[in-house]
Scaffold this motif. Structure first.
Motif, mmCIF file in Angstrom:
data_model
loop_
_atom_site.group_PDB
_atom_site.id
_atom_site.type_symbol
_atom_site.label_atom_id
_atom_site.label_comp_id
_atom_site.label_asym_id
_atom_site.label_seq_id
_atom_site.Cartn_x
_atom_site.Cartn_y
_atom_site.Cartn_z
ATOM 1 N N GLU A 73 5.856 10.400 -9.221
ATOM 2 C CA GLU A 73 4.970 9.393 -8.634
ATOM 3 C C GLU A 73 5.116 8.047 -9.340
ATOM 4 O O GLU A 73 5.084 6.996 -8.699
ATOM 5 N N ASP A 74 5.279 8.062 -10.651
ATOM 6 C CA ASP A 74 5.428 6.797 -11.389
ATOM 7 C C ASP A 74 6.667 6.040 -10.927
ATOM 8 O O ASP A 74 6.642 4.820 -10.772
ATOM 9 N N ALA A 75 7.746 6.756 -10.688
ATOM 10 C CA ALA A 75 8.977 6.113 -10.222
ATOM 11 C C ALA A 75 8.776 5.533 -8.828
ATOM 12 O O ALA A 75 9.292 4.452 -8.516
ATOM 13 N N ALA A 76 8.053 6.245 -7.983
ATOM 14 C CA ALA A 76 7.795 5.754 -6.623
ATOM 15 C C ALA A 76 6.984 4.463 -6.661
ATOM 16 O O ALA A 76 7.273 3.514 -5.920
ATOM 17 N N VAL A 77 5.994 4.421 -7.526
ATOM 18 C CA VAL A 77 5.171 3.210 -7.643
ATOM 19 C C VAL A 77 5.986 2.055 -8.216
ATOM 20 O O VAL A 77 5.844 0.906 -7.785
ATOM 21 N N ARG A 78 6.855 2.328 -9.177
ATOM 22 C CA ARG A 78 7.710 1.273 -9.738
ATOM 23 C C ARG A 78 8.614 0.685 -8.653
ATOM 24 O O ARG A 78 8.853 -0.521 -8.613
ATOM 25 N N GLU A 79 9.126 1.552 -7.772
ATOM 26 C CA GLU A 79 9.968 1.070 -6.681
ATOM 27 C C GLU A 79 9.160 0.187 -5.726
ATOM 28 O O GLU A 79 9.655 -0.838 -5.256
ATOM 29 N N CYS A 80 7.923 0.551 -5.477
ATOM 30 C CA CYS A 80 7.054 -0.282 -4.636
ATOM 31 C C CYS A 80 6.842 -1.659 -5.274
ATOM 32 O O CYS A 80 6.888 -2.686 -4.577
ATOM 33 N N ARG A 81 6.623 -1.670 -6.587
ATOM 34 C CA ARG A 81 6.423 -2.945 -7.284
ATOM 35 C C ARG A 81 7.684 -3.802 -7.211
ATOM 36 O O ARG A 81 7.605 -5.016 -7.065
ATOM 37 N N ARG A 82 8.851 -3.158 -7.324
ATOM 38 C CA ARG A 82 10.102 -3.907 -7.249
ATOM 39 C C ARG A 82 10.263 -4.555 -5.884
ATOM 40 O O ARG A 82 10.593 -5.748 -5.780
ATOM 41 N N VAL A 83 10.022 -3.781 -4.827
ATOM 42 C CA VAL A 83 10.146 -4.311 -3.468
ATOM 43 C C VAL A 83 9.154 -5.437 -3.245
ATOM 44 O O VAL A 83 9.484 -6.484 -2.664
ATOM 45 N N LEU A 84 7.931 -5.250 -3.710
ATOM 46 C CA LEU A 84 6.905 -6.280 -3.543
ATOM 47 C C LEU A 84 7.299 -7.566 -4.262
ATOM 48 O O LEU A 84 7.203 -8.662 -3.686
ATOM 49 N N SER A 85 7.756 -7.455 -5.502
ATOM 50 C CA SER A 85 8.146 -8.642 -6.273
ATOM 51 C C SER A 85 9.304 -9.378 -5.615
ATOM 52 O O SER A 85 9.310 -10.613 -5.544
ATOM 53 N N VAL A 125 0.850 -1.192 0.000
ATOM 54 C CA VAL A 125 0.000 0.000 0.000
ATOM 55 C C VAL A 125 0.881 1.236 0.000
ATOM 56 O O VAL A 125 1.617 1.489 0.956
ATOM 57 N N TRP A 126 0.819 1.980 -1.091
ATOM 58 C CA TRP A 126 1.616 3.193 -1.207
ATOM 59 C C TRP A 126 0.792 4.385 -0.763
ATOM 60 O O TRP A 126 -0.261 4.688 -1.333
ATOM 61 N N HIS A 127 1.262 5.030 0.304
ATOM 62 C CA HIS A 127 0.571 6.206 0.838
ATOM 63 C C HIS A 127 1.400 7.430 0.490
ATOM 64 O O HIS A 127 2.450 7.668 1.101
ATOM 65 N N PRO A 128 0.992 8.237 -0.486
ATOM 66 C CA PRO A 128 1.800 9.393 -0.886
ATOM 67 C C PRO A 128 2.039 10.339 0.290
ATOM 68 O O PRO A 128 1.135 10.570 1.097
ATOM 69 N N PRO A 129 3.235 10.885 0.412
ATOM 70 C CA PRO A 129 3.515 11.846 1.484
ATOM 71 C C PRO A 129 2.691 13.112 1.301
ATOM 72 O O PRO A 129 2.231 13.424 0.189
ATOM 73 N N VAL A 144 0.307 -3.293 -6.139
ATOM 74 C CA VAL A 144 0.530 -2.059 -5.410
ATOM 75 C C VAL A 144 -0.770 -1.262 -5.444
ATOM 76 O O VAL A 144 -1.363 -1.066 -6.504
ATOM 77 N N VAL A 145 -1.221 -0.824 -4.271
ATOM 78 C CA VAL A 145 -2.478 -0.080 -4.160
ATOM 79 C C VAL A 145 -2.197 1.258 -3.505
ATOM 80 O O VAL A 145 -1.494 1.327 -2.494
ATOM 81 N N ARG A 146 -2.749 2.299 -4.056
ATOM 82 C CA ARG A 146 -2.575 3.634 -3.474
ATOM 83 C C ARG A 146 -3.662 3.872 -2.434
ATOM 84 O O ARG A 146 -4.840 3.585 -2.668
ATOM 85 N N GLY A 147 -3.284 4.409 -1.273
ATOM 86 C CA GLY A 147 -4.271 4.713 -0.239
ATOM 87 C C GLY A 147 -3.653 4.617 1.139
ATOM 88 O O GLY A 147 -2.436 4.474 1.296
ATOM 89 N N HIS A 148 -4.496 4.697 2.155
ATOM 90 C CA HIS A 148 -4.018 4.554 3.520
ATOM 91 C C HIS A 148 -3.906 3.078 3.855
ATOM 92 O O HIS A 148 -4.855 2.317 3.635
ATOM 93 N N PRO A 149 -2.760 2.614 4.383
ATOM 94 C CA PRO A 149 -2.562 1.179 4.613
ATOM 95 C C PRO A 149 -3.654 0.520 5.451
ATOM 96 O O PRO A 149 -4.109 -0.583 5.123
#
Length: 289
Positions: free
Chosen positions: A204-216, A193-197, A235-240
Motif C-alpha cells: 500500500e505504501d508503494a501505491a500511495v507513493r506512485e499516486c503522489r508522483r503522478v499528482l506532483s 483520491v486513492w481508492h484501494p481495490p 493524496v487522500v484515501r477513500g471513494h473519489p
C-alpha cells in the motif's frame, strides 16, 4: 481555455423560471472576467408544425406561436438581467426548437464554455435536469459548468478543487482549474483520491507513493504559468466521489475530467463525473481531454 478560445462565446442555457438565475449570473460574471461574449440560449423541446397533420395545423401553429412569444420574453428578461449585472458584457441570444441537450451540444462546438443550471429540489426536477446535463457533459467538446440551485456558501480564503488521476482528462481539468483560480485570485487544492481495490494491494505504501508522483508531475508544470495561485496538493484515501464532494463543500468550484482511468467506453460520463454532479454542492466544471 485561454489562448485557444479566442473570442468564442460563453454559452448559457436560460431557464424559463425568472427565479432560477444562478447559472445565468455565474455565466455573466465568467464572461466579464474572461472578456468574452455571452450567448443566451433558450431551447423549446417541442416539435414544429410540420410534425402535425393538415387538420390540426392551425391550432398547432397558434400554440407554436405562443411558445415562441414566451421564449422571446424569457430571453428579453435574461438580457436585461445580464446588462444590469455586467453592462460591459457583449450579449447575443438564440431561441431554438429542439431538445435542450441537443441544442446546447450544437452550440458547444463554437463555445469556450457552456453553463447550465442544476436543481436538487425534487426527484422529478432532478431527473429532468439530468436529462440535459449528463448527455451535454459527456459529449460537449468544450468544458461544461453545472451551477446548482440553491446557492452555496463559499469559504474564505476562496479556493477551487480539482480531481487528479493521471489521465489525459484530468490533466486538461488541471489546466482549467489553475485558470479559474487565477481569474478569481483563489487558492487551488489538487486531490488524488486513492481508492484501494477490493482485493487489496501487496504494498500500500508503494501505491500511495506512485499516486503522489503522478499528482506532483501533473500539477508541477502549471505552477510556473500561474505563479500567483497558491497550490495545495495531497493524496487522500477513500471513494473519489465522496472525497471530492466533501472537499469542495465550501469551494468556489470543483473541476473534474469527463472520464478518468478505468472508465468503460460505453458510459456516457465517467462514474466519478456523474457522482460529483449529483452530490457536489458547488459549481462543477467537467473538462474533456
Amino acid at each position: 481555455m485561454a489562448g485557444a478560445e479566442g473570442r468564442r462565446p460563453i454559452v448559457v442555457g436560460v431557464d424559463p423560471d425568472p427565479v432560477k438565475r444562478l447559472a445565468l449570473a455565474w455565466a455573466t460574471d465568467e464572461a466579464d472576467r474572461r472578456h468574452l461574449p455571452l450567448r443566451l440560449v433558450h431551447a423549446q423541446g417541442v416539435p414544429t408544425g410540420g410534425y402535425r397533420s393538415g387538420e390540426t395545423r392551425p391550432s398547432w401553429e397558434e400554440w407554436n406561436q405562443a411558445l415562441h412569444e414566451l421564449g422571446d420574453q424569457v430571453l428579453t428578461e435574461a438580457v436585461a438581467f445580464v446588462r444590469s449585472r455586467r453592462p460591459e458584457v457583449e450579449v447575443s441570444t438564440l431561441l431554438a426548437e429542439g431538445e435542450p441537450a441537443w441544442v446546447l451540444r450544437q452550440e458547444a462546438r463554437g463555445a469556450a464554455l457552456v453553463v447550465v443550471g442544476s436543481w436538487h429540489l425534487s426527484r422529478r426536477r432532478e431527473m429532468s435536469s439530468s436529462s440535459v446535463i449528463l448527455p451535454l457533459t459527456a459529449h460537449a467538446p468544450c468544458p461544461v459548468a453545472v451551477v446548482p440551485e440553491p446557492e452555496h456558501a463559499a469559504q474564505q480564503p476562496a479556493y477551487f478543487v480539482v480531481g487528479v488521476d493521471g489521465s489525459p482528462h484530468a490533466a486538461a481539468a488541471v489546466d482549467v482549474a489553475f485558470e479559474e483560480a487565477a481569474l478569481r485570485g483563489a487558492h487551488l487544492r489538487a486531490l488524488y483520491v486513492w481508492h484501494p481495490p477490493l482485493l487489496g494491494v501487496l504494498d500500500e505504501d508503494a501505491a500511495v507513493r506512485e499516486c503522489r508522483r503522478v499528482l506532483s508531475e501533473t500539477v508541477g508544470g502549471r505552477t510556473a504559468t500561474y505563479p500567483d495561485v497558491e497550490l495545495h496538493h495531497e493524496v487522500v484515501r477513500g471513494h473519489p466521489v465522496q472525497v471530492l464532494a466533501e472537499a469542495s463543500e465550501h469551494a468556489l468550484g470543483l473541476v473534474v475530467g469527463t472520464r478518468g482511468r478505468g472508465g468503460f467506453t460505453g458510459m456516457l460520463l465517467g462514474s466519478v463525473g456523474q457522482g460529483v454532479l449529483h452530490h457536489a454542492g458547488c459549481p462543477v466544471i467537467t473538462v474533456p481531454a
